[in-house]
Design a protein around this motif. Sequence first.
Motif, mmCIF file in Angstrom:
data_model
loop_
_atom_site.group_PDB
_atom_site.id
_atom_site.type_symbol
_atom_site.label_atom_id
_atom_site.label_comp_id
_atom_site.label_asym_id
_atom_site.label_seq_id
_atom_site.Cartn_x
_atom_site.Cartn_y
_atom_site.Cartn_z
ATOM 1 N N VAL A 36 1.247 -1.268 -0.242
ATOM 2 C CA VAL A 36 -0.023 -0.230 -0.081
ATOM 3 C C VAL A 36 1.033 1.703 0.066
ATOM 4 O O VAL A 36 0.533 2.212 -0.714
ATOM 5 N N LYS A 37 1.907 1.591 0.992
ATOM 6 C CA LYS A 37 2.651 2.577 1.034
ATOM 7 C C LYS A 37 3.690 2.172 -0.774
ATOM 8 O O LYS A 37 3.342 3.245 -0.792
ATOM 9 N N ASP A 38 3.856 1.396 -1.142
ATOM 10 C CA ASP A 38 4.439 1.586 -2.897
ATOM 11 C C ASP A 38 3.333 1.989 -3.309
ATOM 12 O O ASP A 38 3.867 3.175 -4.655
ATOM 13 N N ILE A 39 2.167 1.727 -3.928
ATOM 14 C CA ILE A 39 1.255 2.647 -4.533
ATOM 15 C C ILE A 39 0.683 3.839 -4.272
ATOM 16 O O ILE A 39 0.935 4.529 -4.809
ATOM 17 N N ASN A 40 0.954 4.087 -2.702
ATOM 18 C CA ASN A 40 0.293 5.910 -2.497
ATOM 19 C C ASN A 40 1.860 6.262 -2.730
ATOM 20 O O ASN A 40 1.846 7.966 -3.535
ATOM 21 N N SER A 41 3.913 6.265 -3.140
ATOM 22 C CA SER A 41 4.065 6.401 -3.500
ATOM 23 C C SER A 41 4.154 7.240 -4.703
ATOM 24 O O SER A 41 4.565 7.869 -5.763
ATOM 25 N N ILE A 57 1.682 6.748 -6.801
ATOM 26 C CA ILE A 57 0.675 8.032 -6.961
ATOM 27 C C ILE A 57 1.356 9.408 -7.079
ATOM 28 O O ILE A 57 1.046 10.208 -7.089
ATOM 29 N N GLU A 58 1.900 9.489 -5.716
ATOM 30 C CA GLU A 58 2.245 10.644 -5.364
ATOM 31 C C GLU A 58 3.933 11.194 -6.368
ATOM 32 O O GLU A 58 3.667 12.509 -6.820
ATOM 33 N N VAL A 59 4.276 10.246 -7.088
ATOM 34 C CA VAL A 59 5.191 10.337 -7.665
ATOM 35 C C VAL A 59 4.626 11.002 -9.776
ATOM 36 O O VAL A 59 4.557 12.343 -9.507
ATOM 37 N N LEU A 60 3.419 9.979 -9.396
ATOM 38 C CA LEU A 60 2.443 10.433 -10.128
ATOM 39 C C LEU A 60 2.166 11.763 -10.519
ATOM 40 O O LEU A 60 2.616 12.471 -11.400
ATOM 41 N N GLU A 61 1.662 12.063 -9.769
ATOM 42 C CA GLU A 61 1.170 13.697 -9.777
ATOM 43 C C GLU A 61 2.125 14.521 -9.688
ATOM 44 O O GLU A 61 2.066 15.409 -10.897
ATOM 45 N N ILE A 62 3.084 14.660 -9.306
ATOM 46 C CA ILE A 62 4.429 15.684 -9.404
ATOM 47 C C ILE A 62 4.978 15.520 -11.112
ATOM 48 O O ILE A 62 5.250 16.500 -11.298
ATOM 49 N N GLU A 63 5.111 14.642 -11.316
ATOM 50 C CA GLU A 63 5.605 14.410 -12.853
ATOM 51 C C GLU A 63 4.515 14.795 -13.448
ATOM 52 O O GLU A 63 5.327 15.437 -15.068
ATOM 53 N N SER A 64 3.479 14.713 -13.490
ATOM 54 C CA SER A 64 2.392 15.008 -14.513
ATOM 55 C C SER A 64 2.474 16.603 -14.404
ATOM 56 O O SER A 64 2.123 16.561 -16.101
ATOM 57 N N LYS A 65 2.866 16.812 -13.580
ATOM 58 C CA LYS A 65 3.359 19.256 -13.866
ATOM 59 C C LYS A 65 4.134 18.690 -15.121
ATOM 60 O O LYS A 65 4.500 20.055 -15.526
ATOM 61 N N GLY A 66 5.867 18.765 -14.588
ATOM 62 C CA GLY A 66 6.545 18.250 -14.831
ATOM 63 C C GLY A 66 6.870 18.156 -16.833
ATOM 64 O O GLY A 66 6.702 18.867 -17.144
#
Length: 79
Positions: free
Chosen positions: A16-21, A23-32
């Motif tokens: 679950v922690k890996d999946i949450n991580s 998701i968070e990285v994807l949100e940051i990367e989508s902006k970049g």
Amino acid sequence: MINRMYDIMSDLNDIVKDINSIIEVLEIESKGVRESNSPEIPQSLLNVHKRLLKGIQEDTSKLYTKIDETILDIKYERI
């Protein structure tokens, strides 16, 4: 038996922690990616995420097996 269940829950918590991580990285990367003009960057990011997801898939498969074995042990009282 309780230790096996704690072990299973710990493994599940890690997944679950890996999946949450991710998701968070994807949100940051989508902006970049939106701000980038290079087509190579999105492809590189997708390749990284595919590898991460394959790792989670393997961990999930191992956990499934562990749960299945535990249930069978309970069923046949091999504990």
